[in-house]
Design an enzyme around this catalytic site. Structure first.
Site, PDB file in Angstrom:
ATOM      1  N   ALA A 125       3.092   5.703  -2.973  1.00 25.86           N
ATOM      2  CA  ALA A 125       4.246   6.413  -3.486  1.00 25.86           C
ATOM      3  C   ALA A 125       4.244   6.480  -5.101  1.00 25.86           C
ATOM      4  O   ALA A 125       4.439   7.850  -4.985  1.00 25.86           O
ATOM      5  CB  ALA A 125       5.272   5.716  -3.102  1.00 25.86           C
ATOM      6  N   ALA A 185       0.705  -1.345   0.324  1.00 23.87           N
ATOM      7  CA  ALA A 185       0.131  -0.414   0.430  1.00 23.87           C
ATOM      8  C   ALA A 185       0.862   1.497  -0.182  1.00 23.87           C
ATOM      9  O   ALA A 185       1.133   2.046  -0.331  1.00 23.87           O
ATOM     10  CB  ALA A 185      -0.659  -0.018   0.858  1.00 23.87           C
ATOM     11  N   ASP A 186       1.993   1.265   0.614  1.00 24.52           N
ATOM     12  CA  ASP A 186       3.128   2.671   1.186  1.00 24.52           C
ATOM     13  C   ASP A 186       3.417   3.020  -0.892  1.00 24.52           C
ATOM     14  O   ASP A 186       3.766   3.513  -0.880  1.00 24.52           O
ATOM     15  CB  ASP A 186       3.815   2.136   1.704  1.00 24.52           C
ATOM     16  CG  ASP A 186       3.415   2.276   3.305  1.00 24.52           C
ATOM     17  OD1 ASP A 186       3.087   3.019   4.010  1.00 24.52           O
ATOM     18  OD2 ASP A 186       3.554   0.942   3.606  1.00 24.52           O
ATOM     19  N   GLN A 187       4.145   1.598  -1.960  1.00 26.57           N
ATOM     20  CA  GLN A 187       4.572   1.434  -2.772  1.00 26.57           C
ATOM     21  C   GLN A 187       3.698   2.670  -3.385  1.00 26.57           C
ATOM     22  O   GLN A 187       3.590   3.092  -4.335  1.00 26.57           O
ATOM     23  CB  GLN A 187       5.731   0.799  -2.263  1.00 26.57           C
ATOM     24  CG  GLN A 187       6.639   0.536  -2.418  1.00 26.57           C
ATOM     25  CD  GLN A 187       6.342  -0.776  -0.758  1.00 26.57           C
ATOM     26  OE1 GLN A 187       5.382  -1.266  -1.297  1.00 26.57           O
ATOM     27  NE2 GLN A 187       8.194  -1.067  -0.554  1.00 26.57           N
TER      28      GLN A 187
END
Lengths: 414, 402
Positions: free
Chosen positions: A182, A177-179
């Protein structure tokens, strides 16, 4: 003429952990000058977190593997934004910058007096990015909930879609989810820069972590509404392709993935695994029959893969025109001939932490590539450049700020 | 004044499937005019479902409905000389061309970048494939699963004693599309300065690798000689000092995502009332105590529902969340309040609620619009953009080129 697309862009980076820093790392690789404005206490900035410093690789706050990966090609300046003087210097920096990116929980920037409305007084065409976990602005009952990336996958439905058939929910390896968020941020910033170029207008972008995950499973929400069936985890199987699975090969924990998309491809598979009669079998005659009887197909394929290495199985199947791929490990990437030909990893020498290997930009561009091969900054490495060269502070002022702890060159205890 | 960032950009989209579909969806959302060039029978995603009850229909698949909202659809057979000629005319007027054929396929038709660049030096051409245009696997057949395998992502997902596991949906394909959109924006930015276009070679396996950023997996493998492997719902790092938990755990009525926060290190103990979770011995080696932490949390979680866990935890700034199924996400109170799902009417699929954009950009209009019917804009595009006459269109239709 420069060969970098964003060489005219300056970004102030107030982000932490992974999602925010990766977004500005992509933009730094595309040529933007990204200044990481770090709090004077090194601890809170992701210089320590899930990943501890490695012993014997320099000062601890400069030896965090994850920090040194996700902050490549940036500059670092320390600045205490809680102090009036720190705020003033930040505003001076803001006046000569294009973009501010932050990923604090929603209360932090307003509490520092650095909300978008305040910042745009200094820089009217500012592009600011915030990355709330749950909702833009203060909308919704969960607006102030806090979550790291993996927790937003759970709320977005992706954890429920991931897992073995009939088993509990699972989650993507890594911090997906973070990448994923991003990359959406990097895209959004370039859209906003082009908007500003055409109209002179800046804006406050909010990229909502949970929503970026919902966006990459968007079709599932339509499927549910259209069919009434709730899409959920089906292991390695596929909604219509069959066979579609991973099969064990010779060697420990060694696998080949196979996906068959058409009747013709299934005929080629049955040739490749020396079972041509399977293509004549009514149980496997068309896609719907194969999907219905896919469990009976698995042992036939496995009997063939078990006596071959992943590489042998993949090459034999691909030679027959069948979708197949060896399940590579992270370690295989540095020896695999195809990855070597792509040449897309970013090998970097860090002055304290030593040699590292990292993902680069996932494309080749005929004219404007990226500025790879540049390490993450040491803590406060660029204070002199930022405060002196960019803001024109005399040396004695910089020394005073350093000694007062407003812009220290070593992180202070909290 | 212009209302959106990309409304001067015309994209010709020859791609099939999710990667190109998501790439040009992102460009469409911010105002680009995307002309989807489909074979006469429609591109691949129109035929693969899932479909609602009743016979499959090219206008009723969930994927094309989601990915193609706001695009224009024209049918054009680029295998025919006439079709190729029309495509070249489109390319002369386009800013961006997106394609997803196997490497070399367009070159075989005389439509590779060197040829098209001669027609339009400002053209940004983006090829999106599973494995890229170079290297020994370039001609391999791919899919989402195969790309996850060859990028090593598959090996990182699932339980250690079970086979590698696919992540739900089509994440390798979505990442390919997303990174293609970034690459295209960077090339447009370069073109705004330099005045020339360029060629971009995006691959799904590299897009997946880019999602390793910030986890230092490649560096740690190089330093330790041990490849990180799948560990169930725990993160790959085995260092006993690493943070924990970030994992899924069962509760009274389902599953929750449990997460430790460095800004609230004693939060777990506070939430559960169990002082052992703040014991210095545990706190010093969180990952080293992962099994014990799971047990202690499970003992508390079993008496609480998902909703109770999330509310109680968030109240004390502990970042726990609940696992929701797709139908629950669609109706949850946060999505109701934010209006993330937007009702859109489609002549064949009816009114459905579509995901909106996760990128909230007040100055750059973002639109959620319906998907086009197959070939809905053929006549409009040929007549308005290429300035063909109505009789030309009739003739092309009769000969099967459109």
């Amino acid at each position: 003429m420069t060969t970098l697309p964003l060489s005219h862009v300056r970004i102030l980076d107030l982000t932490n952990v992974i999602a925010g820093p990766m977004a500005t790392r992509v933009l730094a690789h595309l040529g933007a000058q990204v200044i990481k404005v770090e709090p004077p206490w090194g601890r809170a900035v992701g210089r320590i977190l899930a990943f501890r410093p490695e012993a014997g690789r320099g000062r601890p706050y400069n030896a965090i593997p994850s920090f040194n990966e996700v902050n490549r090609a940036k500059l670092s300046a320390s600045l205490d934004l809680r102090r009036t003087e720190g705020k003033q210097l930040f505003q001076a920096l803001l006046a000569i910058s294009d973009v501010v990116v932050e990923n604090y929980s929603p209360r932090v920037m307003p509490n520092l007096g650095l909300a978008y409305e305040a910042l745009r007084q200094v820089r009217p065409d500012l592009i600011m990015v915030s990355m709330p976990a749950m909702g833009a602005g203060d909308l919704g009952p969960w607006a102030n909930y806090i979550s790291f990336g993996p927790g937003t996958d759970a709320l977005a439905g992706l954890s429920d879609l991931t897992g073995y058939e009939g088993g509990p929910p699972s989650k993507p390896g890594n911090f997906y989810a973070d990448q994923n968020s991003a990359s959406h941020v990097a895209f959004a910033v370039m859209v906003a820069l082009r908007h500003r170029r055409r109209t002179g207008q800046g804006q406050h972008i909010q990229v909502v972590l949970r929503e970026t995950t919902m966006a990459v499973i968007g079709e599932c929400f339509l499927e549910y509404q259209m069919t009434g069936g709730v899409p959920t985890r089906i292991g390695n199987r596929h909604s219509w392709m069959a066979p579609h699975n991973v099969y064990p090969c010779a060697g420990e924990d060694s696998w080949v993935a196979i996906a068959v998309a058409s009747d013709a491809e299934f005929q080629r598979l049955s040739q490749a695994i020396e079972r041509p009669e399977l293509a004549q079998d009514p149980r496997f005659a068309d896609g719907a029959s194969r999907k219905r009887n896919e469990r009976e197909l698995d042992p036939c394929i496995e009997a063939w893969t078990r006596s071959r290495t992943r590489q042998e199985a993949m090459l034999a199947l691909q030679r027959h025109g069948v979708r197949a791929g060896a399940v590579l490990t992270v370690g295989d990437l540095k020896t695999d001939s195809h990855w070597a030909a792509l040449g897309s990893t970013d090998a970097v020498d860090h002055p304290e932490a030593g040699h590292g290997v990292h993902p680069g930009l996932p494309w080749r561009a005929s004219r404007s590539g990226g500025q790879l091969g540049r390490p993450a900054p040491l803590f406060a490495e660029h204070n002199a450049f930022v405060l002196g060269d960019l803001l024109g502070l005399p040396e004695e002022d910089m020394l005073r700020l350093q000694q007062a702890g407003a812009a220290p060159t070593e992180p202070m205890a909290l | 004044m212009s209302g959106s960032a990309l409304d001067d950009i015309c994209v010709v989209d020859l791609s099939q499937g999710v990667p190109g579909g998501y790439c040009t969806k992102l460009l469409t959302d911010f105002g680009a005019q995307v002309i989807k060039v489909e074979p006469v029978h429609g591109e691949a995603t129109r035929h693969v479902g899932p479909f609602p009850a009743g016979p499959p229909g090219a206008e009723r698949g969930a994927l094309p409905l989601y990915l193609n909202g706001g695009k224009k659809s024209i049918t054009l057979e680029i295998q025919s000389a006439t079709g190729r000629q029309l495509l070249c005319q489109l390319v002369q007027r386009a800013d961006v061309l997106v394609e997803s054929f196997l490497p070399g396929a367009l070159a075989g038709l005389g439509l590779d970048y060197p040829a098209l660049q001669k027609l339009n030096s400002r053209l940004v051409m983006c090829s999106i494939t599973y494995f890229g245009q170079v290297g020994p696997y370039r001609d391999f057949l791919g899919s989402d699963l195969i790309a996850l395998a060859l990028s090593s992502y598959l090996d990182l997902t699932g339980d250690p004693d079970k086979p590698p596991l696919r992540t739900g949906g089509s994440q390798a394909e979505y990442q390919a599309g997303l990174n293609a959109a970034i690459a295209i924006m960077s090339a447009l930015s370069y073109r705004d300065d330099a005045g020339v276009g360029q060629y971009l070679d995006v691959s799904a396996i590299e897009a997946v690798l880019s999602t390793y950023d910030g986890t230092a997996l490649l560096t740690m493998e190089e330093r330790t000689g041990h490849a990180p492997k799948r560990r169930g719902t725990r993160l790959q790092h085995r260092d006993p000092h690493a943070a924990y938990p970030s994992t899924l755990l069962p509760c009274k009525d389902g599953w929750v995502h449990a997460h430790w926060s460095p800004s609230n290190p004693e939060g777990l103990a506070f939430l559960t009332g169990n002082p052992r979770l703040a014991d210095p011995e545990v706190m010093d080696e969180l990952m080293g105590h992962a099994d014990e932490i799971d047990e202690l949390l499970a003992a508390w979680l079993k008496d609480h529902t998902r909703d109770e866990v999330m509310a109680l935890a968030q109240e004390v700034r502990v970042p726990f969340t609940k696992v929701q199924s797709i139908d629950e996400v669609l109706e949850d109170p946060q999505n109701q309040a934010t209006g993330f799902f937007v009702p859109v009417e489609h002549p064949e699929a009816g009114t459905l609620r579509y995901p909106g954009s996760p990128m909230h950009m007040p100055a750059s209009t973002c639109r959620t619009a319906r998907a086009p019917l197959l070939g809905e804009h053929t006549e409009e595009v040929l007549c308005n953009l290429l300035e063909l006459g109505a009789d030309d269109v009739l003739r092309l239709r009769a000969e099967g080129s459109i």
